[in-house]
Design an enzyme around this catalytic site. Structure first.
Site, PDB file in Angstrom:
ATOM      1  N   ASP A 120     -60.865 -15.321 -92.627  1.00 43.25           N
ATOM      2  CA  ASP A 120     -60.567 -15.871 -93.651  1.00 43.25           C
ATOM      3  C   ASP A 120     -61.628 -15.853 -94.431  1.00 43.25           C
ATOM      4  O   ASP A 120     -62.966 -15.749 -94.317  1.00 43.25           O
ATOM      5  CB  ASP A 120     -60.009 -17.288 -93.431  1.00 43.25           C
ATOM      6  CG  ASP A 120     -59.659 -18.039 -94.837  1.00 43.25           C
ATOM      7  OD1 ASP A 120     -59.051 -17.399 -95.670  1.00 43.25           O
ATOM      8  OD2 ASP A 120     -60.145 -19.237 -95.083  1.00 43.25           O
TER       9      ASP A 120
ATOM     10  N   ASP B 121     -61.411 -21.660 -91.569  1.00 41.96           N
ATOM     11  CA  ASP B 121     -61.845 -22.922 -91.682  1.00 41.96           C
ATOM     12  C   ASP B 121     -60.722 -24.249 -91.308  1.00 41.96           C
ATOM     13  O   ASP B 121     -61.304 -25.219 -91.779  1.00 41.96           O
ATOM     14  CB  ASP B 121     -62.555 -23.251 -92.992  1.00 41.96           C
ATOM     15  CG  ASP B 121     -61.342 -23.163 -94.199  1.00 41.96           C
ATOM     16  OD1 ASP B 121     -60.265 -22.673 -93.782  1.00 41.96           O
ATOM     17  OD2 ASP B 121     -61.703 -23.463 -95.219  1.00 41.96           O
TER      18      ASP B 121
END
Length: 772
Positions: free
Chosen positions: A459, A663
């Site tokens: 990501d 995250d």
């Protein structure tokens, strides 16, 4: 050894299951509840009075630990630990002495038990060895006396020390239909003992066998097996102690009272709402937020970051970290029983209890090992019986006795313990080594496959970048409706990095939030709510259909992340946000690519913002996706998993192993879909992660650590399996007389236990000192 079960209470009660387990296995079961926080208290009277009496509000369970100690389970948000001790009971109570780490305590108790049995076995075996091997004068005349003493001592060893092996092996065979390693130990020790008893009977009737009795064989075998098990148990315990995360928890804390006075209390008595002080060079007692003071904190024992971190007002402190020269006043955010230390320790324990798939191979080998050895024993007996009668021209009785000694030696020398230790010893040490380097494996499966990773998917925000967005550009198109106040009211409680950046920007301008009715987070899109009949939405331009808006396009063209705010569908404000790259992101990606690991980037951010960041990397455009929804991330990973990977100069095809690193924000689906889900974490909120691996320091280099630990662990396990195979093949051939002029005498066959186990134990322990 702990185990985990799913229990259908409608079919059987907990007590009924415990009774069944104790009846059908050799294990003793203890009922442990986990309904929140717990506290052990000393009660001066009868514990039954407290258990049957009225419980204070917030207490969920009370049970007696011993005659003076009761264990109380309670909801720490309803009643604090200190209030519970001081005000919760008709009679004053005190804290019981702190109990040890339950994992360490159970392990230490097991080591002591094995140690006592080993010592007893040694004390009983030494006289048998002396009577058998020492050159006493007139030994032949006293042979019956010596043999009688040896029989008595060998019987004690067989009953007291080896006795526990029998029910375990037989229960597994009868109730679980499983052939365990202990069955081979039972067969070999019993065979040696029974043969010696029979030989003793012949001696008493003055028809002594040519081989005589070898009670020293059965006693020495049992003793060496116990010594091997003691060494393995002690080594495992030392490994667990050396990596114990709970040992970082300090015992005392300095509580700051409302009047400003200070009081030193037991850390277990901290409760929500407390303020505590951290003195210079002391350990932080639990997680909290600094409300005053500045200092440098050493978090290396938890995050792997060697450099001290500066902490000031508003900074988060992690339990177990060490304060520098400053004094900090801290507001408690997590109580000791539910702080970072206890959470990490629970995850490490969970990983140690899980079985990697490679353990199934070891279990399967063990299942076939005993029948194979028994079959070889029968074959060896038959072969030597034929050789003794036809080639060596011995009588039938002499040939039979010789064949039995060879067969018993084969049974004794076959050592299954090394196979049983091959995997768990390495997994225990590996989880601790990884935790010391800031990487927490939540499952043993991840340790097994991480080194075979073929694709790493990142990501962007909060992973390759710092995730600390700042507003670089803003445009308010409609100020008549109190745009800033409405927007702040809508996003102030959102945990998404973009919302946090915008809220921080507005607060810095002195904006006061307007109360918004029932704001809701729309995953992967933004936030929506209502005010005075107006519909409010804030989020990415695609969700709001504003990508081509004249005020949005210039911001997108400059490579910013765009955040839009609409009132009744009309654009009221637009913000351009920027982020900074993590220091180690570029070097990590380069190292992955050097290993022929394909790197991909999936982001929900705007295309311009993604391309501006990824331009620094040599990642193919085909491996980059922007404006991804959680479902699109999942689909991308699913597509990678369905393809056959071709890597390396030899173009070898293999099944893809996809690692997704995010995250945790909007990444739950992708984390679950990937072969290995890696959660980037700052170190204070690991409890919510559903990933397979948690990086305790904000550094993507942690995935290289995870791969390194995995690779070295699998090499150790491969060595253990290889050594076990080589040892058993060579030892069985030697015991069976395959080398003709070289064989293992029955009385020394038990030494093979140490020869096989020690290298396996050493391979696991030495992993702790390998450079990662």
């Amino acid at each position: 050894m702990p185990a985990e079960f799913d229990l259908d209470v409608s079919a059987q009660s907990v007590d009924g299951v415990i009774r069944h387990l104790e009846r059908t296995t050799e294990f003793k079961c203890e009922r442990v509840t986990n309904r929140g926080s717990s506290l052990d208290l000393l009660y001066p009277g009868d514990a039954a009075d407290i258990i049957k009496g009225e419980w204070p509000s917030g207490v969920t369970d009370i049970r007696a630990v011993d005659k003076r100690t009761i264990r109380i389970e309670f909801d720490a948000k309803v009643i604090g630990a200190r209030d519970l001790v001081q005000n919760g009971w008709p009679h004053p109570m005190k804290l019981a002495p702190p109990s040890a780490d339950p994992t360490l305590y159970a392990g230490a108790r097991h080591v002591r038990h094995v140690g006592y049995l080993t010592l007893l076995s040694i004390l009983l075996t030494i006289p048998v060895l002396v009577l058998s091997w020492a050159p006493f004068p007139n030994k032949e005349k006293k042979e019956t006396t010596f043999a009688s003493v040896s029989l008595a001592l060998a019987t004690l060893v067989q009953v007291i020390v080896a006795g526990p092996f029998y029910p375990k092996a037989l229960k597994a065979l009868v109730f679980s239909r499983v052939i365990e390693m202990d069955l081979l130990i039972v067969l070999s020790t019993t065979a040696a003992y029974v043969f010696s008893v029979v030989a003793f009977g012949y001696l008493v009737t003055h028809q002594a066998l040519s081989t005589g009795q070898f009670f020293e064989t059965s006693t020495l075998l049992v003793t060496l097996i116990m010594v091997g098990r003691f060494i393995a148990a002690l080594a495992r315990q030392k490994a667990v102690e050396s990596i114990s995360i709970r040992s970082l928890q300090t015992s005392f804390a300095t509580l700051v009272l409302p009047n400003g006075d200070e009081e030193e209390i037991d850390t277990r008595l901290l409760q929500y709402g407390d303020v505590f002080r951290v003195s210079p060079e002391s350990r932080v007692p639990t997680d909290g937020t600094v409300i005053s003071g500045t200092s440098e904190i050493d978090e290396s024992m938890l995050t792997g970051e060697s450099r001290p971190v500066v902490k000031s007002k508003g900074s988060q402190l992690i339990a177990g970290s060490i304060n520098g020269s400053g004094v900090l006043t801290v507001k408690l955010t997590r109580i000791p029983g539910d702080n970072t230390i206890s959470t990490i320790a629970s995850m490490v324990d969970e990983a140690k209890l899980t079985k990697p798939k490679i353990q199934e191979i070891a279990d399967q080998v063990a299942t076939y090992f005993v029948p194979v050895v028994v079959s070889l024993t029968i074959i060896v007996f038959c072969i030597w019986l034929a050789i003794g009668i036809t080639i060596q021209q011995k009588s039938a009785s002499e040939a039979t006795i010789q064949s039995i000694t060879y067969a018993i030696t084969v049974l004794i020398v076959s050592c299954p313990c090394a196979i049983g230790l091959a995997v768990p010893m390495v997994i225990v040490v590996a989880t601790g080594v990884a935790a010391e380097n800031g990487v927490v494996f939540k499952s043993a499966d991840a340790i097994e496959i991480a080194w075979k990773t073929t694709d790493v998917v990142f990501d962007k925000t909060g992973t390759l970048t710092q995730g600390k967005l700042s507003v670089a550009e803003s445009e308010i198109l409609d100020s008549s409706v109190g745009t800033k106040a409405l927007l702040l009211g809508l996003v102030k409680d959102s945990k998404h990095p973009v919302s946090i950046a915008v809220a921080t920007h507005l607060k810095s301008q002195g904006v006061s939030a307007t109360a918004i009715s029932d704001p809701k987070n729309v995953i992967g899109k933004g936030v929506e709510g209502a005010f005075a009949g107006r519909t409010l939405r804030a989020g990415n331009s695609r969700w709001l259909g504003l990508t081509d808006h004249a005020s949005v396009q210039p911001i997108l063209s400059r490579g910013y992340t765009v955040f839009c705010f609409t009132v009744n569908g009309k654009l009221a404000a637009a913000f351009g946000l920027q982020d900074s790259m993590r220091e180690d992101a570029l070097s990590t990606v380069v190292k992955l690519q050097e290993r022929n690991i394909a790197v991909h980037v999936l982001s929900g951010d705007d295309d311009g913002a993604v391309r501006a960041v990824i331009a620094q990397f040599s990642i193919p455009s085909a491996n980059i996706r922007s404006r991804c929804t959680p479902a699109e991330k999942q689909a991308y990973i699913k597509d990678l998993l369905s393809k056959t990977s071709t890597q390396g100069s030899k173009r070898k095809q293999k099944q893809p192993i996809v690692m997704f690193c995010g995250d945790g924000t909007n990444d739950a689906v992708a984390l679950a879909q990937a072969s290995i889900g890696v959660h980037m974490n700052g170190g204070t909120d690991v409890a919510k992660s559903a990933a397979d691996v948690v990086l305790m320091r904000p550094s993507v280099a942690g995935i290289l650590v995870a791969m390194a630990v995995s690779r070295k662990s699998m090499h150790r396990i491969a060595f253990n399996f290889g050594w076990s195979f080589v040892y058993n093949v060579f030892a069985i051939l030697l015991a069976a007389g395959a080398f003709v002029h070289a064989r293992i005498p029955p009385e020394f066959a038990g030494l093979g236990e140490l020869v096989s186990v020690l290298p396996v134990v050493a391979a696991g322990i030495l992993l702790k000192w390998v450079k990662i």
